[in-house]
Design a protein around this motif. Structure first.
Motif, mmCIF file in Angstrom:
data_model
loop_
_atom_site.group_PDB
_atom_site.id
_atom_site.type_symbol
_atom_site.label_atom_id
_atom_site.label_comp_id
_atom_site.label_asym_id
_atom_site.label_seq_id
_atom_site.Cartn_x
_atom_site.Cartn_y
_atom_site.Cartn_z
ATOM 1 N N GLY A 1 0.813 -1.219 0.000
ATOM 2 C CA GLY A 1 0.000 0.000 0.000
ATOM 3 C C GLY A 1 0.839 1.258 0.000
ATOM 4 N N PRO A 2 0.205 2.403 0.361
ATOM 5 C CA PRO A 2 0.930 3.678 0.409
ATOM 6 C C PRO A 2 2.062 3.608 1.428
ATOM 7 N N GLY A 3 3.187 4.243 1.121
ATOM 8 C CA GLY A 3 4.336 4.250 2.029
ATOM 9 C C GLY A 3 5.016 2.904 2.109
ATOM 10 N N SER A 4 4.805 2.088 1.085
ATOM 11 C CA SER A 4 5.235 0.688 1.176
ATOM 12 C C SER A 4 6.722 0.499 0.903
ATOM 13 N N VAL A 5 7.213 -0.632 1.355
ATOM 14 C CA VAL A 5 8.568 -1.063 0.978
ATOM 15 C C VAL A 5 8.429 -2.473 0.408
ATOM 16 N N ALA A 6 9.283 -2.808 -0.535
ATOM 17 C CA ALA A 6 9.168 -4.126 -1.176
ATOM 18 C C ALA A 6 9.406 -5.229 -0.138
ATOM 19 N N PRO A 7 8.675 -6.325 -0.230
ATOM 20 C CA PRO A 7 8.886 -7.426 0.714
ATOM 21 C C PRO A 7 10.225 -8.106 0.445
ATOM 22 N N PRO A 8 10.781 -8.788 1.432
ATOM 23 C CA PRO A 8 12.045 -9.496 1.196
ATOM 24 C C PRO A 8 11.855 -10.629 0.189
ATOM 25 N N ASP A 9 12.970 -11.119 -0.352
ATOM 26 C CA ASP A 9 12.811 -12.090 -1.446
ATOM 27 C C ASP A 9 12.416 -13.485 -0.957
ATOM 28 N N PHE A 10 12.314 -13.684 0.365
ATOM 29 C CA PHE A 10 11.814 -14.994 0.819
ATOM 30 C C PHE A 10 10.291 -15.011 0.953
ATOM 31 N N VAL A 11 9.635 -13.912 0.564
ATOM 32 C CA VAL A 11 8.170 -13.861 0.623
ATOM 33 C C VAL A 11 7.602 -13.986 -0.794
ATOM 34 N N TYR A 12 6.712 -14.942 -0.972
ATOM 35 C CA TYR A 12 6.104 -15.211 -2.285
ATOM 36 C C TYR A 12 4.610 -14.938 -2.175
ATOM 37 N N THR A 13 4.106 -14.037 -3.002
ATOM 38 C CA THR A 13 2.707 -13.635 -2.869
ATOM 39 C C THR A 13 1.852 -14.232 -3.984
ATOM 40 N N ILE A 14 0.817 -14.954 -3.560
ATOM 41 C CA ILE A 14 -0.174 -15.493 -4.503
ATOM 42 C C ILE A 14 -1.187 -14.372 -4.754
ATOM 43 N N PRO A 15 -1.556 -14.082 -5.985
ATOM 44 C CA PRO A 15 -2.583 -13.055 -6.190
ATOM 45 C C PRO A 15 -3.816 -13.376 -5.341
ATOM 46 N N MET A 16 -4.414 -12.352 -4.742
ATOM 47 C CA MET A 16 -5.545 -12.599 -3.839
ATOM 48 C C MET A 16 -6.580 -13.508 -4.521
ATOM 49 N N PRO A 17 -6.913 -14.620 -3.879
ATOM 50 C CA PRO A 17 -7.820 -15.586 -4.537
ATOM 51 C C PRO A 17 -9.266 -15.081 -4.600
#
Ligand SMILES: Cc1ncc(COP(=O)(O)O)c(C=O)c1O
Length: 427
Positions: free
Chosen positions: A152-168
């Motif tokens: 969201g706003p003010g965000s920082v990229a997640p670390p590379d050990f986090v894998y995000t599935i598009p919201m189902p």
């Protein structure tokens, strides 16, 4: 007593600006009882949003349990005390067999952070698969796995050990309609493939069985079960975040994960568990708990203290004694049914389970453009009409209804009557 304006200006001076206040004109609530809140002008509000005060604001049995225990003793878990074991025994009796080892904590965030530590220790891997738009808490470790925040706003990229599935989301998401389940299961397969290819590690998977901050999103039928199966095929661990949805709110089931026909390896609970008292827990299996017992003591100054356990036990008993799971099913089904009868072009989808309901607002039925501003206006107009709801989801276009589960059919009628007239004024 300080008046509203003085409180607001003192907040501006002394309280961190990142804390938000609800509604365009903030409320000054001074008392709560059951499903009702009362402001400093004596106006009554029907609280249709506060899923923390689960068995009703200031429930007398919960207040009494806290008072009695406070008068006797409050200390930490380094002494033998019956409140913690009695509570743990009754709490885990509500869970599938084998999930019976508790680590008591003080907030949902703390529980999820500990669950991650335990899972990552067991798998010897930090690689974590999460659902898009999920929120799992406010600690640094959880902002990393909460796309709702780090995206969201003010965000920082997640670390590379986090894998995000598009919201189902089978309605407005990447994969829709009949393709939704296979599409999102394919995304989980892809994430597992990348984890194995990148570092040959085992995944930890964390999910809510019905997504709260995602906008009261009911997962496509069968998705979670197939996702759990895939994670387990490669030796991974599945964490169910029950912090918003547990303790009978689902109506048909006591826990959210049961509605998806899965059995997690680790479960986290919070919010409603203490009816407003800071209380949360991680529950897991003996095998996983023993693996975590590697020599580092787990000490928590407040987690599992006798007052918290007495409060949690009282909440559990009230749910049982007052038949509140059944009430959640009855009032929830009734409310869902009545909401489905409202006709308004802003309404894209009405969804939910028990007393955990969302109404997704859209500007256009072809493009499905989210109607976030309308949602905000409706939330404020409902507040003026004496009914408290909120708006959420990644586009803030989903009206959220998640009242204390003492909410009645009459409350549902009052909510639907007011919502219908607000919708009519809105257009
Ligand atoms: C699904 C979920 N998990 C975890 C949390 C964090 O809980 P807490 O605010 O008690 O730290 C929240 C809070 O909104 C939540 O909705």
């Amino acid at each position: 007593m300080l008046d509203k304006n003085s409180i607001q200006s003192l907040r501006g001076k002394y309280i961190g600006p990142s804390f938000s206040v609800s509604y365009d004109k903030p409320l000054h609530i001074i008392r709560g009882e059951g499903q009702y809140l009362f402001d400093s002008d004596g106006k009554q509000y029907l609280d249709a949003v506060n899923n923390i005060q689960h068995v009703g604001h200031c429930h007398p049995k919960v207040v009494e349990a806290a008072k009695n225990q406070y008068e006797k003793l409050n200390t930490n878990t380094r002494y033998l005390d019956e409140t913690i074991v009695n509570y743990a025994k009754d709490l885990t009796s509500k869970l599938p067999r084998g999930l019976d080892v508790c680590f008591f904590t003080n907030s949902g965030s703390e529980a999820n952070d500990l669950a991650l530590r335990i899972a990552r220790h067991y798998t010897q891997s930090k690689e974590t698969i999460v659902l898009g738009a999920a929120y799992h808490g406010n600690l640094s470790s959880l902002i990393e796995i909460s796309p709702y925040k780090h995206h969201g706003p003010g965000s920082v990229a997640p670390p590379d050990f986090v894998y995000t599935i598009p919201m189902p989301d089978g309605y407005r998401g990447k994969h829709r309609g009949d393709n939704a389940v296979n599409g999102y299961v394919g995304e989980v397969e892809k994430a597992i493939y990348h984890i194995q290819k990148n570092c040959n590690k085992i995944p930890v998977f964390i999910a809510e069985s019905l997504m709260g901050c995602g906008g009261q999103l009911v997962l496509p039928h069968g998705f979670l079960k197939r996702a759990f199966d895939l994670i387990r095929e490669v030796g991974g661990i599945c964490i169910a975040d029950e912090i918003q949805i547990g303790f009978g709110r689902m109506g048909s089931h006591f826990w959210g994960f049961e509605t998806c026909d899965v059995i997690p390896d680790i479960i986290t609970m919070g919010k409603s568990m203490g009816n407003g008292h800071p209380l949360s827990v991680v529950v897991t299996t003996r095998e996983i708990a023993d693996a975590f017992n590697n020599g580092i003591e787990y000490f928590n100054s407040f987690g599992g203290n006798p007052v918290s356990c007495a409060v949690g036990h009282a909440v559990l008993n009230v749910i049982e004694d007052e038949g509140l799971q059944q009430n959640s099913e009855d009032s929830g089904n009734y409310l869902l049914n009545q909401l489905n009868k409202i006709e308004n072009s802003l309404i894209g989808q009405v969804r939910g389970q028990g007393l955990f309901i969302g109404i997704e607002l859209i500007k256009d039925h072809k493009t499905l453009t989210p109607a976030g501003e309308d949602a905000n206006a409706i939330v404020n107009a409902m507040k003026d009409a004496g009914i408290l709801i909120s708006a959420d989801g990644p586009d803030h276009n989903v009206l959220k209804i998640k009242p204390p589960i003492v909410f009645t059919r009459e409350n549902a009628d009052e909510l639907v009557f007011n919502l219908t007239s607000v919708f009519n004024q809105q257009l």
